[in-house]
Enzyme design. Sequence first.
Site, PDB file in Angstrom:
ATOM      1  N   GLY A 161       6.167  -1.362  10.234  1.00 33.63           N
ATOM      2  CA  GLY A 161       6.809  -2.279  10.393  1.00 33.63           C
ATOM      3  C   GLY A 161       7.775  -2.743   9.278  1.00 33.63           C
ATOM      4  O   GLY A 161       7.894  -1.948   8.398  1.00 33.63           O
ATOM      5  N   ARG A 162       7.890  -4.089   9.016  1.00 30.46           N
ATOM      6  CA  ARG A 162       8.840  -4.410   7.792  1.00 30.46           C
ATOM      7  C   ARG A 162       8.249  -4.007   6.644  1.00 30.46           C
ATOM      8  O   ARG A 162       8.879  -3.332   5.613  1.00 30.46           O
ATOM      9  CB  ARG A 162       9.020  -5.846   7.836  1.00 30.46           C
ATOM     10  CG  ARG A 162       9.947  -6.431   9.094  1.00 30.46           C
ATOM     11  CD  ARG A 162       9.971  -7.963   9.134  1.00 30.46           C
ATOM     12  NE  ARG A 162       8.728  -8.327   9.454  1.00 30.46           N
ATOM     13  CZ  ARG A 162       8.698  -9.048  10.727  1.00 30.46           C
ATOM     14  NH1 ARG A 162       9.324  -9.220  11.512  1.00 30.46           N
ATOM     15  NH2 ARG A 162       7.292  -9.465  11.019  1.00 30.46           N
ATOM     16  N   ILE A 163       7.191  -4.379   6.370  1.00 24.54           N
ATOM     17  CA  ILE A 163       6.377  -3.872   4.967  1.00 24.54           C
ATOM     18  C   ILE A 163       5.935  -2.491   5.023  1.00 24.54           C
ATOM     19  O   ILE A 163       6.254  -1.778   3.975  1.00 24.54           O
ATOM     20  CB  ILE A 163       5.076  -4.982   4.924  1.00 24.54           C
ATOM     21  CG1 ILE A 163       5.478  -6.435   4.845  1.00 24.54           C
ATOM     22  CG2 ILE A 163       4.462  -4.476   3.525  1.00 24.54           C
ATOM     23  CD1 ILE A 163       4.218  -7.270   4.791  1.00 24.54           C
ATOM     24  N   ARG A 172       2.663   1.820  17.663  1.00 23.09           N
ATOM     25  CA  ARG A 172       2.876   2.204  19.065  1.00 23.09           C
ATOM     26  C   ARG A 172       4.210   2.782  19.483  1.00 23.09           C
ATOM     27  O   ARG A 172       4.252   3.580  20.520  1.00 23.09           O
ATOM     28  CB  ARG A 172       2.405   0.939  19.734  1.00 23.09           C
ATOM     29  CG  ARG A 172       1.101   0.280  19.717  1.00 23.09           C
ATOM     30  CD  ARG A 172       0.729  -0.766  20.138  1.00 23.09           C
ATOM     31  NE  ARG A 172       1.499  -1.701  19.510  1.00 23.09           N
ATOM     32  CZ  ARG A 172       1.760  -3.011  19.460  1.00 23.09           C
ATOM     33  NH1 ARG A 172       0.645  -3.735  20.589  1.00 23.09           N
ATOM     34  NH2 ARG A 172       2.398  -3.988  19.260  1.00 23.09           N
ATOM     35  N   ARG A 218      -5.112  -7.480   7.212  1.00 27.53           N
ATOM     36  CA  ARG A 218      -6.045  -8.430   7.497  1.00 27.53           C
ATOM     37  C   ARG A 218      -7.437  -7.658   7.405  1.00 27.53           C
ATOM     38  O   ARG A 218      -7.414  -6.672   8.069  1.00 27.53           O
ATOM     39  CB  ARG A 218      -5.733  -8.937   8.809  1.00 27.53           C
ATOM     40  CG  ARG A 218      -4.686  -9.985   8.991  1.00 27.53           C
ATOM     41  CD  ARG A 218      -4.609 -11.312   8.262  1.00 27.53           C
ATOM     42  NE  ARG A 218      -3.757 -12.393   8.323  1.00 27.53           N
ATOM     43  CZ  ARG A 218      -2.793 -12.437   7.248  1.00 27.53           C
ATOM     44  NH1 ARG A 218      -2.555 -11.533   6.356  1.00 27.53           N
ATOM     45  NH2 ARG A 218      -1.846 -13.171   7.548  1.00 27.53           N
ATOM     46  N   GLU A 241     -12.491 -14.514   4.574  1.00 31.39           N
ATOM     47  CA  GLU A 241     -11.801 -14.792   2.999  1.00 31.39           C
ATOM     48  C   GLU A 241     -12.326 -16.396   2.898  1.00 31.39           C
ATOM     49  O   GLU A 241     -12.496 -17.254   3.683  1.00 31.39           O
ATOM     50  CB  GLU A 241     -10.742 -14.708   2.890  1.00 31.39           C
ATOM     51  CG  GLU A 241     -10.353 -13.114   3.090  1.00 31.39           C
ATOM     52  CD  GLU A 241      -8.943 -13.044   3.187  1.00 31.39           C
ATOM     53  OE1 GLU A 241      -8.019 -13.778   3.003  1.00 31.39           O
ATOM     54  OE2 GLU A 241      -8.295 -11.677   3.145  1.00 31.39           O
ATOM     55  N   HIS A 275      -6.152 -11.593  -1.681  1.00 31.41           N
ATOM     56  CA  HIS A 275      -5.258 -11.908  -0.799  1.00 31.41           C
ATOM     57  C   HIS A 275      -3.935 -12.482  -1.401  1.00 31.41           C
ATOM     58  O   HIS A 275      -3.291 -13.571  -1.298  1.00 31.41           O
ATOM     59  CB  HIS A 275      -5.788 -12.844   0.212  1.00 31.41           C
ATOM     60  CG  HIS A 275      -4.890 -12.553   1.528  1.00 31.41           C
ATOM     61  ND1 HIS A 275      -5.506 -13.189   2.884  1.00 31.41           N
ATOM     62  CD2 HIS A 275      -3.860 -12.256   1.661  1.00 31.41           C
ATOM     63  CE1 HIS A 275      -4.538 -12.845   3.797  1.00 31.41           C
ATOM     64  NE2 HIS A 275      -3.125 -12.574   3.171  1.00 31.41           N
ATOM     65  N   ILE A 276      -3.515 -11.492  -2.252  1.00 33.98           N
ATOM     66  CA  ILE A 276      -2.342 -11.733  -3.252  1.00 33.98           C
ATOM     67  C   ILE A 276      -0.950 -11.116  -2.790  1.00 33.98           C
ATOM     68  O   ILE A 276      -0.172 -10.845  -3.591  1.00 33.98           O
ATOM     69  CB  ILE A 276      -2.428 -11.731  -4.663  1.00 33.98           C
ATOM     70  CG1 ILE A 276      -2.909 -10.404  -5.283  1.00 33.98           C
ATOM     71  CG2 ILE A 276      -3.628 -12.877  -5.289  1.00 33.98           C
ATOM     72  CD1 ILE A 276      -3.009 -10.086  -6.615  1.00 33.98           C
ATOM     73  N   GLY A 277      -1.137 -10.511  -1.674  1.00 30.69           N
ATOM     74  CA  GLY A 277       0.052  -9.623  -1.361  1.00 30.69           C
ATOM     75  C   GLY A 277       1.462 -10.177  -1.536  1.00 30.69           C
ATOM     76  O   GLY A 277       2.327  -9.510  -1.990  1.00 30.69           O
TER      77      GLY A 277
HETATM   78  P1  NAP Z   1       5.690  -6.181  11.381  1.00 30.49           P
HETATM   79  O1  NAP Z   1       7.078  -5.769  11.103  1.00 30.49           O
HETATM   80  O2  NAP Z   1       5.562  -6.807  12.799  1.00 30.49           O
HETATM   81  O3  NAP Z   1       4.771  -4.894  11.458  1.00 30.49           O
HETATM   82  C1  NAP Z   1       3.716  -4.545  12.071  1.00 30.49           C
HETATM   83  C2  NAP Z   1       3.789  -3.176  12.693  1.00 30.49           C
HETATM   84  O4  NAP Z   1       2.408  -2.630  13.294  1.00 30.49           O
HETATM   85  C3  NAP Z   1       4.748  -2.912  13.945  1.00 30.49           C
HETATM   86  O5  NAP Z   1       5.809  -1.824  13.341  1.00 30.49           O
HETATM   87  C4  NAP Z   1       4.110  -2.318  15.036  1.00 30.49           C
HETATM   88  O6  NAP Z   1       4.726  -1.458  15.610  1.00 30.49           O
HETATM   89  C5  NAP Z   1       2.639  -1.966  14.293  1.00 30.49           C
HETATM   90  N1  NAP Z   1       1.668  -2.260  15.278  1.00 30.49           N
HETATM   91  C6  NAP Z   1       1.218  -3.426  15.842  1.00 30.49           C
HETATM   92  N2  NAP Z   1       0.122  -3.293  16.690  1.00 30.49           N
HETATM   93  C7  NAP Z   1      -0.032  -2.092  16.580  1.00 30.49           C
HETATM   94  C8  NAP Z   1      -1.205  -1.193  17.059  1.00 30.49           C
HETATM   95  N3  NAP Z   1      -2.034  -1.539  18.018  1.00 30.49           N
HETATM   96  N4  NAP Z   1      -1.277   0.020  16.824  1.00 30.49           N
HETATM   97  C9  NAP Z   1      -0.419   0.676  16.067  1.00 30.49           C
HETATM   98  N5  NAP Z   1       0.718   0.087  15.355  1.00 30.49           N
HETATM   99  C10 NAP Z   1       0.780  -1.334  15.621  1.00 30.49           C
HETATM  100  O7  NAP Z   1       4.763  -6.953  10.391  1.00 30.49           O
HETATM  101  P2  NAP Z   1       4.956  -7.048   8.952  1.00 30.49           P
HETATM  102  O8  NAP Z   1       6.010  -8.007   8.303  1.00 30.49           O
HETATM  103  O9  NAP Z   1       5.210  -5.554   8.301  1.00 30.49           O
HETATM  104  O10 NAP Z   1       3.564  -7.377   8.506  1.00 30.49           O
HETATM  105  C11 NAP Z   1       2.588  -6.645   8.717  1.00 30.49           C
HETATM  106  C12 NAP Z   1       1.215  -7.547   8.356  1.00 30.49           C
HETATM  107  O11 NAP Z   1       0.877  -7.410   6.948  1.00 30.49           O
HETATM  108  C13 NAP Z   1       1.060  -8.959   8.990  1.00 30.49           C
HETATM  109  O12 NAP Z   1       0.740  -8.957  10.219  1.00 30.49           O
HETATM  110  C14 NAP Z   1       0.078  -9.389   7.846  1.00 30.49           C
HETATM  111  O13 NAP Z   1      -1.025  -9.578   8.861  1.00 30.49           O
HETATM  112  C15 NAP Z   1       0.008  -8.879   6.736  1.00 30.49           C
HETATM  113  N6  NAP Z   1       0.751  -9.151   5.814  1.00 30.49           N
HETATM  114  C16 NAP Z   1      -0.556  -9.251   4.708  1.00 30.49           C
HETATM  115  C17 NAP Z   1       0.059  -9.745   3.594  1.00 30.49           C
HETATM  116  C18 NAP Z   1      -0.781 -10.215   2.262  1.00 30.49           C
HETATM  117  O14 NAP Z   1      -0.556 -11.144   1.418  1.00 30.49           O
HETATM  118  N7  NAP Z   1      -1.990  -9.093   2.041  1.00 30.49           N
HETATM  119  C19 NAP Z   1       1.286 -10.403   3.319  1.00 30.49           C
HETATM  120  C20 NAP Z   1       2.203 -10.150   4.181  1.00 30.49           C
HETATM  121  C21 NAP Z   1       1.762  -9.646   5.426  1.00 30.49           C
HETATM  122  P3  NAP Z   1       4.397  -1.445  17.177  1.00 30.49           P
HETATM  123  O15 NAP Z   1       4.839  -2.485  18.052  1.00 30.49           O
HETATM  124  O16 NAP Z   1       5.472  -0.177  17.607  1.00 30.49           O
HETATM  125  O17 NAP Z   1       3.116  -0.922  17.259  1.00 30.49           O
END
Ligand code: NAP
Length: 319
Positions: free
Chosen positions: A156-158, A178, A238, A267, A286-288
């Site tokens: 996704g974005r990250i 997906r 997560r 956590e 959890h300092i992403g």
């Molecule tokens: P995003 O843009 O929504 O990206 C998530 C990606 O996961 C999408 O490309 C989606 O593509 C894919 N996905 C979703 N369900 C799936 C599945 N069942 N199988 C395969 N791929 C799947 O979100 P983001 O902004 O990149 O953030 C991602 C996650 O990082 C967040 O949800 C959050 O939990 C975590 N995060 C953690 C921190 C931290 O501090 N550690 C900070 C920011 C974010 P498809 O829909 O095509 O499957």
Amino acid sequence: MKSKIYITRKLPDYIIKKYEEKYEITMWNQAETPVPRDVLLKEVADADALFSTLSEEINDELFEVGKNLKVVSNLAVGFDNIDLKAAHKYGVPVTNTPDVLTETTADLTFALLMATARRLIEGSKCIEENKWENWAPFMLAGTDVHHKTIGIVGMGRIGEAVAKRAKGFNMNIIYHNRSRKADFEIAVEADYYDFDELIEEADFVVSLLPLTNETKEKFNKAVFKKMKNSAIFINVSRGGVVNEGDLYNALVSEEIRAAGLDVFADEPIQNDHPLVSLDNVVALPHIGSASVETREKMINLCFDNIDAVLSGKKPLTEI
Ligand code: NAP
């Protein structure tokens, strides 16, 4: 009368004062400790907007009490702490903080990958504990990052921002979602793989998946077994996407080489957590997205979302 915003953590005065003229702002009085549930329920009873964090469970019980709530603004991009069905039932829009944290979280993901591969924390501890006696050919020898294969699960974005960094390290980039991203594949020369193929092929398996019913414990015993024995697992999404017991066993039995973890199933964890006892685990609290610049942007976006809804406009980043 001013609308009331309840904020579940203490935020700095220099941020709050921008909004105090327009809104009645009430905050939990601590920055480090989550608001107790009973205090939260009491405060939302007359709140127009709730500014929440990932520590609060936003569910039926809360909406039932918060009859005045017009918006819930969550300080995170992930929203697994929120029951969206319940929000929908009560007609309350929920917002998150996408985009503003993408690059910062990608930086941390890459830092964690490098720290795990090159054993930075063990190296630092070695000096702290006065254990560096001599140079030795294989002392704290890690594994290369450059020219290796990174497998990003959740492009996704990250994920995309991590892939761009990986390209700078001449890594071979493979990913699984997906759905495919044709333009992105061309832009960074990434290849789409089935999940099973990806975990067999990657030297670094990086999880950036949201936590959903579908992704819960996606990384489990069978999956770790399929990874290379030299594979390094990185999780910045997560904790719930991993079966932590299975990860521990895979590390101890050397089915995989190491893990870098920014997130955990339950956590905060303490130093008696089994994964923390392992030298080949780099564990972070959890300092992403935790840079000052990004946290300020996330907080401002939360306020902008609240302000939009309370002013009768559409929220900027509704989930
Ligand atoms: P995003 O843009 O929504 O990206 C998530 C990606 O996961 C999408 O490309 C989606 O593509 C894919 N996905 C979703 N369900 C799936 C599945 N069942 N199988 C395969 N791929 C799947 O979100 P983001 O902004 O990149 O953030 C991602 C996650 O990082 C967040 O949800 C959050 O939990 C975590 N995060 C953690 C921190 C931290 O501090 N550690 C900070 C920011 C974010 P498809 O829909 O095509 O499957």
